[in-house]
Structures are given as C-alpha cells and as structure tokens.
Design a protein around this motif. Structure first.
Motif, mmCIF file in Angstrom:
data_model
loop_
_atom_site.group_PDB
_atom_site.id
_atom_site.type_symbol
_atom_site.label_atom_id
_atom_site.label_comp_id
_atom_site.label_asym_id
_atom_site.label_seq_id
_atom_site.Cartn_x
_atom_site.Cartn_y
_atom_site.Cartn_z
ATOM 1 N N GLU A 228 -8.316 -18.617 46.031
ATOM 2 C CA GLU A 228 -9.656 -18.552 46.608
ATOM 3 C C GLU A 228 -10.502 -17.478 45.930
ATOM 4 N N SER A 229 -9.830 -16.484 45.330
ATOM 5 C CA SER A 229 -10.569 -15.391 44.696
ATOM 6 C C SER A 229 -10.812 -15.611 43.208
ATOM 7 N N VAL A 230 -10.292 -16.719 42.662
ATOM 8 C CA VAL A 230 -10.454 -16.995 41.235
ATOM 9 C C VAL A 230 -11.778 -17.724 41.011
ATOM 10 N N GLY A 231 -12.544 -17.279 40.026
ATOM 11 C CA GLY A 231 -13.831 -17.908 39.735
ATOM 12 C C GLY A 231 -13.665 -19.346 39.259
ATOM 13 N N ILE A 232 -14.663 -20.167 39.534
ATOM 14 C CA ILE A 232 -14.563 -21.580 39.189
ATOM 15 C C ILE A 232 -14.540 -21.783 37.676
ATOM 16 N N GLU A 233 -15.211 -20.922 36.922
ATOM 17 C CA GLU A 233 -15.187 -21.056 35.460
ATOM 18 C C GLU A 233 -13.789 -20.768 34.923
ATOM 19 N N THR A 234 -13.108 -19.812 35.550
ATOM 20 C CA THR A 234 -11.724 -19.526 35.143
ATOM 21 C C THR A 234 -10.829 -20.722 35.412
ATOM 22 N N LEU A 235 -11.006 -21.346 36.572
ATOM 23 C CA LEU A 235 -10.209 -22.534 36.894
ATOM 24 C C LEU A 235 -10.476 -23.645 35.885
ATOM 25 N N ARG A 236 -11.750 -23.845 35.554
ATOM 26 C CA ARG A 236 -12.091 -24.881 34.566
ATOM 27 C C ARG A 236 -11.419 -24.595 33.228
ATOM 28 N N THR A 237 -11.483 -23.353 32.784
ATOM 29 C CA THR A 237 -10.919 -22.990 31.485
ATOM 30 C C THR A 237 -9.416 -23.202 31.457
ATOM 31 N N VAL A 238 -8.742 -22.780 32.516
ATOM 32 C CA VAL A 238 -7.280 -22.939 32.570
ATOM 33 C C VAL A 238 -6.906 -24.417 32.505
ATOM 34 N N VAL A 239 -7.583 -25.249 33.293
ATOM 35 C CA VAL A 239 -7.277 -26.678 33.327
ATOM 36 C C VAL A 239 -7.589 -27.339 31.987
ATOM 37 N N ASP A 240 -8.722 -26.984 31.393
ATOM 38 C CA ASP A 240 -9.115 -27.609 30.125
ATOM 39 C C ASP A 240 -8.173 -27.254 28.990
ATOM 40 N N ASN A 241 -7.495 -26.119 29.077
ATOM 41 C CA ASN A 241 -6.592 -25.687 28.005
ATOM 42 C C ASN A 241 -5.203 -26.295 28.107
ATOM 43 N N ILE A 242 -4.919 -27.048 29.156
ATOM 44 C CA ILE A 242 -3.600 -27.669 29.315
ATOM 45 C C ILE A 242 -3.615 -29.013 28.601
ATOM 46 N N GLU A 243 -2.870 -29.106 27.503
ATOM 47 C CA GLU A 243 -2.862 -30.317 26.675
ATOM 48 C C GLU A 243 -1.759 -31.293 27.051
#
Length: 717
Positions: A111-126
């Motif tokens: 809940e404390s993680v920024g949405i841009e961080t979540l997007r970046t983490v997900v986008d980097n998973i190949e």
C-alpha cells in the motif's frame, strides 16, 4: 551500471548495452545461482550442484569463475566475483537485478509503494526465473530452480495484484492486461479470476467476462477446488442490469488477491473438500530425493496423503503395505527406468493410475508412456499448480469410471455462467462443392453463412464434413459464418480433396487457393490464415495485392520447422515422422493422442477423442508425412516486407506447435501489422477458453473496419 536480468532469459547489460554471455550453460547457471542467493556459497556445494564427478568439478568451477569475472567485474573497479579458499560469492552493491527488485518490492507493505514503482517492476519481468536455462542432469540445481520460480511467481502475483487494485477504479483499460497476466500466473486461483471478470464487466465486455467465468468454473470444478468469489462474480453477471452493483470508485477489496509474498494464499491450501475421509493416496517415485520431498510437501499441504520412493523396488514395498490411487513416476531412473516400473504395475481395475513426471519431453517418450497405460505426462521443469490440477483431473476421471451411472446433485455454485441472452440465430448450413486445380487435382470447398466474404485457406488436417460437427472446430465455423459468407477448403492430399497426388508444395497449395477463389467467385475479400495457412495467405497477398483487402494471421509462421529448429529439435521431428509412418493409421490412438496433446493440450476428453479420429480419417500416413515435410520447408520471410494490406497477427503465448516467438517474428516482418498475444496453450482455440472470446472480438473489430470501407464487392454474392 551493471544490470543482471534473471526473470526471463538471462541477460547481462552494462550501461544499457547487452553483453555476450558465456556459451556454457553451467557457467550461466553458476552466475544465476550466485546472484539469486546473494550470499557466499561453499565451493564443494557448487561443484556438487552443477557438475558431475567425471567433469572435474573443481577445475570446471575455476574455469567458469574466470569467465564470469570478465563478464561482471567492473572495469578498473572492484571485483564482483569473490573467490575465497572455501567459498565463492557475488557482490551486488552498485548493480541492479530484476529479481532482487521484485523481492524487495513484494515484501514491503504494498500500500505504501508508489504506482510508478509497481508499473516499473511489472514491466521489467520478461518471464519465469532463468527461463530456458535447464540442467536436466543436475537434479539439485533443477530442484532449487523450481523452488525459485515458485517464489518469483508469488512475488509477481503480489505486485500485479497491488497494481490492478490501484488501476481498476481510475484506469480500467490499463489494469486489464495486468489482470489477465495475474490469472495466467495461476489459472486455478478463484480470486484473481473473479477480479478479472469484474473488471471486464465494468468495461462492458460481458461476453468475454462470461467466458472467463465458464472457463474458471470448469477448471476449478475439475480440480476439486471451491469457486469462492468466482461464484459471486457469476451470479452478478447473470443478474439483470437493474440489480447489478454499481462500480464504486474505490478499490474492490472483495476480489483482491491477498499479498502472496506475505503468505502462500496465491496457492490455495487444503479445503474441507480435500480433507474428507476418502483422502487420495499418492506415491512419488523419483531418484532425486530432494525433488520428491519438495513435491510431496506441496501436495501434502493440499490434502493428499503422499509417500515417496527413490526406485521401483521401494515403490513396490510401499504398495504392498498400502495401495495407492496414483503413482507419479519418473522415467529416467538408474537400474530400472520408469517405463519398466510401469509395466510391472497393474493399472486396470483396482490398480493405481500413472502420471509420468520426467525431463524427457520427446514425442516418442509420450507415446511409449501412453501405450503403457499412463493417464498423463508432465515434463520437468514443471509448475506445481499445474501438477496439482492434473492430478485432481486424473483422480476425478477415475471416480467417474468407477460409477459412470451415478449422477451427483448439481452444486448451484458449479453451474456455468451463461453469456448475456440475445436472439439466437439458426445454425448456418454449409454447401460443399468441388473445383479443379491447374494440374487436375480435385479440391473440395465449402461455403456457409451470408454477407461479406471471408476466405480461410486450408491448414493442417481438415475435413469439411467432420469439422462441421467437431467440438474442436464447429465453433469456428459457426462464429465465422455469423453475418458473413465463409469459404474454406480441404488441402490437396487430405479431407474430401483428392488424396492421390503427385505435387505437394506451397506453390501447389497456392494454385489450389486460386482455384477456390475463382470457383467461389470472389473478387476482393479478407483472408483468415491459421497455422501454415498463414504462409499461403501472405504469398497470395503479395502476388495479388488488389484481391485481398485484409489479412488475419493466427498461430502462423514465416519459416518452417527445418529453418528454425535446433539439431535436437530436428532429431525429434524425424522421430515423429518415423512414428507417423508406422502408427498413424493404427487402431490404437496412443500415437495420435501424443499429437493431439500438442495441438489442444487443454482439451477435454471428448475434444481429444474427436481430434484423434480426425487425424485418422483425414489422410494417409504417407500424405501426413509429405504434408509435414512441406510445412518444414516453408520460408516466406522475404515476402513479409512486401505485404501492403492491413494485417492483424494473433498468437497464443504457450502454443506448443508453433512457438510464440514465431508469431511475433511474423508480425514484426509485415509493415504496420498489429500483434495481439492471446493467453493460452492451445494451437486450435477451443470454445470455452478466454482466448477464444478475445480472438473473436479482435477479428470482428478488424473486419468491421473493412466492411465500413466498402472494400468488398456485393456483386460477388
């Protein structure tokens, strides 16, 4: 900046530029192990895990470390590979790693993680952890890698869940692909499936939402798992519009997947249904004790009574003490292999069912296993959730065989949701005619439906009459004929077309297509190519650019298997062709079932039976081999840049017949082509899978643009 990517195929980058990896798989495995564990490892353990005694493990370790130093050590900077007298370690400070970032993110309060961080983490998973890096001869590494993949999947699910929950209210379209991926990570989890259904309904895609409900209901029912929130989502879909819940602007916590990094709820634990007195008894027979123990712990946590054995002799002792419902049997064991053990088992009435669990994935081994009476075949490395689901399906099938006439009272929660009611059109009728190709070969073609024309070139093994009734193909004919005049035909050498033929080549198949176009009086029209039919469609679009208005290419490729296969894959293909020569027309369906399991791995028993029979009756063994060899020789990559018509390319991510990468390669080669990945493993889309609804929606929208442009000629009808 050094970056090491372990999620997907291993990649090492320095300042954004990819570095060449060592050719040795064991050297790359060593780097992956050191980076993922993040702590010093004893040399002795590394030698045991990655090398066999005849390999000179200590010398091999020294050689691999020298290669890794040159790869990851900083130029004129500190060393990242530290080799002490007894230990070896990787120093991560100042470097990036996608796995470490995923772990750190998923184990924080999301809940404390920024949405841009979540997007970046997900986008980097190949992809999966160390995808494609397998060491079948090193069981300790394989067991570790399997466990790491499960951990990475749980972390991935946790981050995806948080991202979907944040986006659902304010950006549902952006949330949708992430929700699909969340379902893909565990098809047998009810909560993410229910969240996807709710999101689709909110976006007005109720038909696709209904299909997801039906698919999820079937999977959970077959696996013996409760529907939970999926039942509520199904009821909401069935409710009249006035009584549906209005979507609230805040996050819908009722369908949110719990944070899987904090606990294992993404992998459902045993339910009351699992813990009945008639708990199912399993025996795992594998000469890798660590792997057997890990699988036993997982299945034991899901309501099974599990025992382990490391040999056929040990298994027989266990069976003498207490019978088993299912034996999970490894093929590659010393002294007595799994096939020999299977021959000694009584698998009929009263005997255990068999599921082969092995690193051997060749079609030959599948056939042998099925001939010996095995129920299923899972290859290493495997997904524990898939294994669990396959086990439940086998056991439920066994229960049905014991009492075929017993009809259980239906569970209201198990009733599949129906799509929104609409006026049901009468089923289309087909008319079969014949035409002659330029070399005198008679080609059978069929037309069905009324409206703008749509041509479907022939693909692997069709039969105009048999396909019309088949549960594998009939939904294709029904939906493609809805509001259209569908024209399709049987390829030369199979179906109702002439089977005694001299020439069988891509060029001859193009002439067959031209004969059908002339006989059906088509002038300008869209074309739907499936599998190798895509090559014929592309070639015709290049040769006759004014005739084809649009191209739809599903499950296709530009280069045949002889142009894209490794030496090992070519050897497997040749073994397959040998089996085709001797087993195609036999009464036993075991060979054809191995083929069927590639085309529709998620098919039902009825669908598999129909496809088995389709193969037998469609063509001769000789023609089947010739057709396969023709497919292998296809090479149209040079034609792709010459395609000038609008093109839509669709491909299933887990297609086992034509790799997903071939579909992507096809789309990248055609100027302006749109590529749509579909979630699924089936080469032929089945009616009850979500990918079918997505496919229909994309195709109908694409063809509607053609209809609106007035590019087809009504006088042709």
């Amino acid at each position: 900046m050094l970056t090491i990517q372990l999620l997907g195929e291993m990649t090492v980058l320095r300042d954004g530029e990819a570095l060449p990896l060592p050719p040795s798989r064991k050297t790359r495995a060593l780097l992956g192990y050191l980076v993922a564990t993040g702590r010093p490892q004893r040399r002795e353990k590394l030698c045991t895990m990655l090398w066999e005694v005849p390999d000179d493990p200590r010398g091999a370790l020294r050689w691999s470390l020298s290669k890794l130093r040159g790869l990851v050590d900083e130029p004129n900077g500190p060393a990242r590979i530290l080799a002490e007298r007894e230990t070896v370690s990787y120093v991560p400070e100042g470097a990036r790693c996608d796995l470490r970032t995923l772990r750190e993110t998923a184990t924080r309060p999301l809940e404390s993680v920024g949405i841009e961080t979540l997007r970046t983490v997900v986008d980097n998973i190949e992809g999966d952890f160390l995808s494609g890096l397998e060491l079948p001869g090193q069981p300790d590494f394989q067991a570790w890698c399997l466990a790491e993949r499960e951990d990475a999947r749980r972390h991935h699910a946790a981050v995806l869940d948080a991202l979907v929950s944040r986006l659902a209210a304010t950006a549902p379209e952006e949330a949708l692909p992430h929700a699909r991926r969340l379902v893909e990570l565990d098809s047998f989890a009810a909560r993410p499936r229910a969240a996807l259904v709710a999101l689709l309904a909110r976006l007005g895609r109720r038909e696709e939402a209904a299909q997801h409900c039906e698919t999820g209901t079937r999977l959970l029912q077959e696996a013996g798992l409760p529907l939970g929130p999926l039942a509520a989502a199904a009821r909401d879909l069935r409710a009249p519009p006035s009584s549906r819940h209005t979507a609230a602007p805040q996050t819908d916590t009722a369908t949110r997947l719990p944070v899987a990094a904090a606990n294992a709820s993404a992998l459902p634990g045993p339910t009351s249904r699992d813990l009945r007195e008639d708990v199912k008894r399993l025996i795992i027979v594998d000469d890798e004790p660590e792997l057997g123990r890990m699988v036993a712990e997982y299945l034991g946590g899901h309501g099974f009574a599990v025992r382990t054995a490391t040999s056929g002799q040990a298994m027989r002792r266990l069976l003498a003490e207490e019978p088993a419902d299912l034996v999970i049997l490894d093929v590659n064991m010393p002294s007595e292999d799994g096939f020999s053990v299977a021959r000694s088992l009584r698998t009929g009435a009263g005997g255990p069912k068999i599921l082969f669990l092995t690193a051997a994935s060749e079609v030959v081994d599948r056939v042998v296993g099925l001939e010996l009476g095995a129920e299923d075949y899972v290859t290493k490395p495997f997904d524990l959730r898939e294994l669990r689901a396959r086990i439940r399906i086998i056991l439920r099938r066994a229960e049905a065989e014991k009492a075929p006439a017993t009809a259980a009272r239906p569970d209201p929660q198990m009733i599949p949701v129906q799509p929104p009611t609409e006026e049901v059109a009468p089923p289309p009728q087909q008319e079969i005619r014949f035409c002659l190709a330029t070399d005198g070969v008679r080609i059978a073609y069929a037309t069905s439906g009324e409206g703008p024309p749509l041509l479907k070139p022939a693909n692997w093994l069709t039969h105009l009459e048999f396909d019309w009734e088949s549960p594998v193909w009939r939904h294709w004919m029904r939906e493609l004929s809805r509001g259209r005049r569908l024209v399709r035909y049987d390829e030369r050498g199979n179906g109702l077309s002439d089977r005694q033929i001299e020439e069988l080549s891509l060029e001859a198949c193009q002439r067959d297509m031209e004969a059908v176009i002339a006989a059906a009086d088509l002038t300008r029209f869209p074309v739907l190519g499936i599998s190798q039919g895509c090559a014929c469609a592309v070639a015709h679009a290049v040769e006759h650019p004014g005739q084809i208005s649009r191209l739809i290419l599903y499950g296709g490729y530009a280069r045949g298997w002889t142009h894209r296969s490794s030496p090992a894959q070519l050897a497997t293909r040749q073994a397959l062709i040998t089996l085709m020569r001797h087993g195609w027309g036999a009464d036993s369906p075991a060979f054809r079932q191995a083929f069927t399991s590639l085309f529709i791995p998620d098919g039902t028993i009825e669908q598999a039976r129909w496809f088995n029979e389709l193969q037998r009756m469609t063509t001769s063994p000789e023609n089947a081999i010739r057709i396969q060899e023709m497919f292998g020789a296809i090479q149209i990559e040079a034609l792709l840049p010459q395609v000038t018509v609008p093109t839509l390319v669709l491909h299933c991510t887990g297609d086992e017949v034509v790799p997903f990468e071939e579909g992507r390669r096809l789309a990248m080669g055609i100027p302006g082509a749109r590529f749509v990945p579909l979630e699924g493993r089936n080469h032929i889309l089945l009616e009850d899978e979500p990918a079918w609804g997505r496919f229909l929606g994309e195709v109908r929208a694409f063809l509607a643009e053609d209809d609106a442009s007035g590019s087809w000629d009504y006088s042709a009808l």
